[in-house]
Scaffold this active site. Structure first.
Site, PDB file in Angstrom:
ATOM      1  N   ASP A 151       0.863  -1.183   0.000  1.00 33.06           N
ATOM      2  CA  ASP A 151       0.000   0.000   0.000  1.00 33.06           C
ATOM      3  C   ASP A 151       0.898   1.232   0.000  1.00 33.06           C
ATOM      4  OD1 ASP A 151      -2.355   1.628   0.319  1.00 33.06           O
ATOM      5  OD2 ASP A 151      -1.851   1.851   2.428  1.00 33.06           O
ATOM      6  N   SER A 152       0.275   2.388  -0.191  1.00 29.16           N
ATOM      7  CA  SER A 152       1.031   3.638  -0.120  1.00 29.16           C
ATOM      8  C   SER A 152       1.477   3.923   1.314  1.00 29.16           C
ATOM      9  CB  SER A 152       0.159   4.785  -0.631  1.00 29.16           C
ATOM     10  OG  SER A 152      -1.054   4.815   0.095  1.00 29.16           O
ATOM     11  N   CYS A 206      -4.188  -1.275  -2.141  1.00 30.64           N
ATOM     12  CA  CYS A 206      -4.345   0.180  -2.256  1.00 30.64           C
ATOM     13  C   CYS A 206      -5.273   0.407  -3.440  1.00 30.64           C
ATOM     14  CB  CYS A 206      -2.980   0.810  -2.515  1.00 30.64           C
ATOM     15  SG  CYS A 206      -3.031   2.564  -2.901  1.00 30.64           S
ATOM     16  N   GLU A 226      -4.773   9.101   9.497  1.00 34.93           N
ATOM     17  CA  GLU A 226      -3.358   8.997   9.885  1.00 34.93           C
ATOM     18  C   GLU A 226      -3.063   9.765  11.166  1.00 34.93           C
ATOM     19  OE1 GLU A 226      -0.428   8.919   6.947  1.00 34.93           O
ATOM     20  OE2 GLU A 226      -1.519   7.298   5.985  1.00 34.93           O
ATOM     21  N   CYS A 242     -11.183   3.268  -0.373  1.00 34.59           N
ATOM     22  CA  CYS A 242      -9.828   3.663   0.014  1.00 34.59           C
ATOM     23  C   CYS A 242      -9.509   2.848   1.261  1.00 34.59           C
ATOM     24  CB  CYS A 242      -9.779   5.150   0.315  1.00 34.59           C
ATOM     25  SG  CYS A 242      -8.238   5.675   1.083  1.00 34.59           S
ATOM     26  N   HIS A 271      -7.886   3.289   3.842  1.00 35.67           N
ATOM     27  CA  HIS A 271      -7.934   3.950   5.167  1.00 35.67           C
ATOM     28  C   HIS A 271      -9.346   3.989   5.739  1.00 35.67           C
ATOM     29  CE1 HIS A 271      -3.994   5.473   4.077  1.00 35.67           C
ATOM     30  NE2 HIS A 271      -3.883   6.092   5.235  1.00 35.67           N
TER      31      HIS A 271
HETATM   32  N1  DGL Z   1      -4.191   3.627   0.277  1.00 34.75           N
HETATM   33  C1  DGL Z   1      -4.725   4.609  -0.629  1.00 34.75           C
HETATM   34  C2  DGL Z   1      -5.953   4.039  -1.335  1.00 34.75           C
HETATM   35  O1  DGL Z   1      -6.495   3.016  -0.964  1.00 34.75           O
HETATM   36  C3  DGL Z   1      -5.087   5.886   0.063  1.00 34.75           C
HETATM   37  C4  DGL Z   1      -3.951   6.707   0.586  1.00 34.75           C
HETATM   38  C5  DGL Z   1      -3.201   7.463  -0.488  1.00 34.75           C
HETATM   39  O2  DGL Z   1      -3.715   8.444  -1.055  1.00 34.75           O
HETATM   40  O3  DGL Z   1      -2.078   7.056  -0.753  1.00 34.75           O
HETATM   41  O4  DGL Z   1      -6.378   4.620  -2.299  1.00 34.75           O
END
Ligand code: DGL
Length: 274
Positions: free
Chosen positions: A13-14, A76, A155, A187, A189
């Site tokens: 993931d990011s 992600c 976050e 997303c 998060h």
């Molecule tokens: N993990 C990213 C997603 O699911 C969200 C966070 C980001 O913008 O990197 O899209």
């Protein structure tokens, strides 16, 4: 048993969001080993271009392949939307994303054919959820809403906070007015603020967390390919390993707050080398 069965699964993931997907994989397929990579130095992906997210994703896939992973989960939504097609073409092991599983669940769940999707600007702009949902059922209407402030709020740990409530109300009002009955948390998060989102949307709206279906499809894929790990890892095996591109200590604390298995160590990697 083939040697490959005991190989780990790569999950990336990011940053921390993909832990909601890793957590579900741990729950549904508890015998599997996981190598998790969070690109904490370069997060967020949601405001970056397709080219940049694809380049980052390629580097991470190369890093994960150095562990001889048997499959990779793009945990992600933004990377799944922008890079998955390219990654699939270039990689000889199976790769799955989170968007298709989320779309599939939403189509199964909706009764009035009105599905809302909340996600990053990138995922909404790519219209990827609309594409997959309409492939499954062209009579369904999809309403997308980018919610860029949710990622920093999560976050910052403001999961139950009046500020998050206020922002969520502003983002979600138009979806409530349209009378959607299903909302995809597009997303990784967002499942962490699920209770706030559920309260605002009301009980008539079903929230879809793509992580459940992703873990289920992963299990099915491993089973079909005969590479499901039937036996629990040996005692002392480092079953879950975490890597990040920056801020290992902060990541570890965050991870320990959402994953019940103690996260023993998190290592920092120079991902630009891959
Ligand atoms: N993990 C990213 C997603 O699911 C969200 C966070 C980001 O913008 O990197 O899209």
């Amino acid at each position: 048993m083939k040697r490959e069965n005991g190989a780990p699964i790569g999950v990336f993931d990011s940053g921390v969001g993909g832990l909601t997907v890793a957590r579900e994989i741990m729950r549904q397929i508890p015998n599997e080993k996981i190598i998790y990579f969070g690109d904490t130095a370069r997060v967020p992906y949601g405001s970056k271009s397709k080219e940049t997210v694809t380049r980052f994703s390629r580097q991470i896939v190369r890093f994960l392949q150095s562990f001889q992973v048997k499959t990779i989960v793009v945990a992600c939504n933004t990377a799944s939307a922008y890079a998955l097609d390219e990654l699939e073409k270039e990689t000889d092991i199976p790769i799955i994303g989170v968007v298709k599983p989320g779309a599939k669940t939403a189509v199964q769940v909706t009764r009035n054919g009105k599905i809302g999707v909340i996600a990053t600007e990138a995922t909404i702009g790519s219209r990827i959820y609309s594409k997959y949902i309409q492939e499954l059922n062209e009579n369904v209407t999809i309403y997308g809403k980018a919610c860029p402030l949710f990622v920093p709020l999560v976050e910052e740990g403001l999961w139950q906070d009046p500020v998050t409530d206020e922002i969520a109300k502003r983002y979600l009002t138009e979806l409530i007015d349209i009378d959607i009955d299903t909302l995809i948390l597009g997303c990784t998060h967002y499942p962490l603020i699920r209770s706030t989102l559920g309260r605002i949307m009301g009980e008539k709206v079903t929230l879809v967390n793509p992580a459940y279906e992703t873990a289920r499809e992963l299990r099915e894929l491993l089973d079909k390919k005969g590479i499901l790990n039937e036996e629990p890892p040996e005692l002392g095996d480092n079953q879950y390993q975490f890597y990040v591109s920056d801020g290992a200590e902060k990541f570890k604390q965050f991870a320990n707050s959402i994953i019940k298995y103690g996260i023993l160590s998190t290592k920092t990697v120079n991902i630009e080398q891959y």
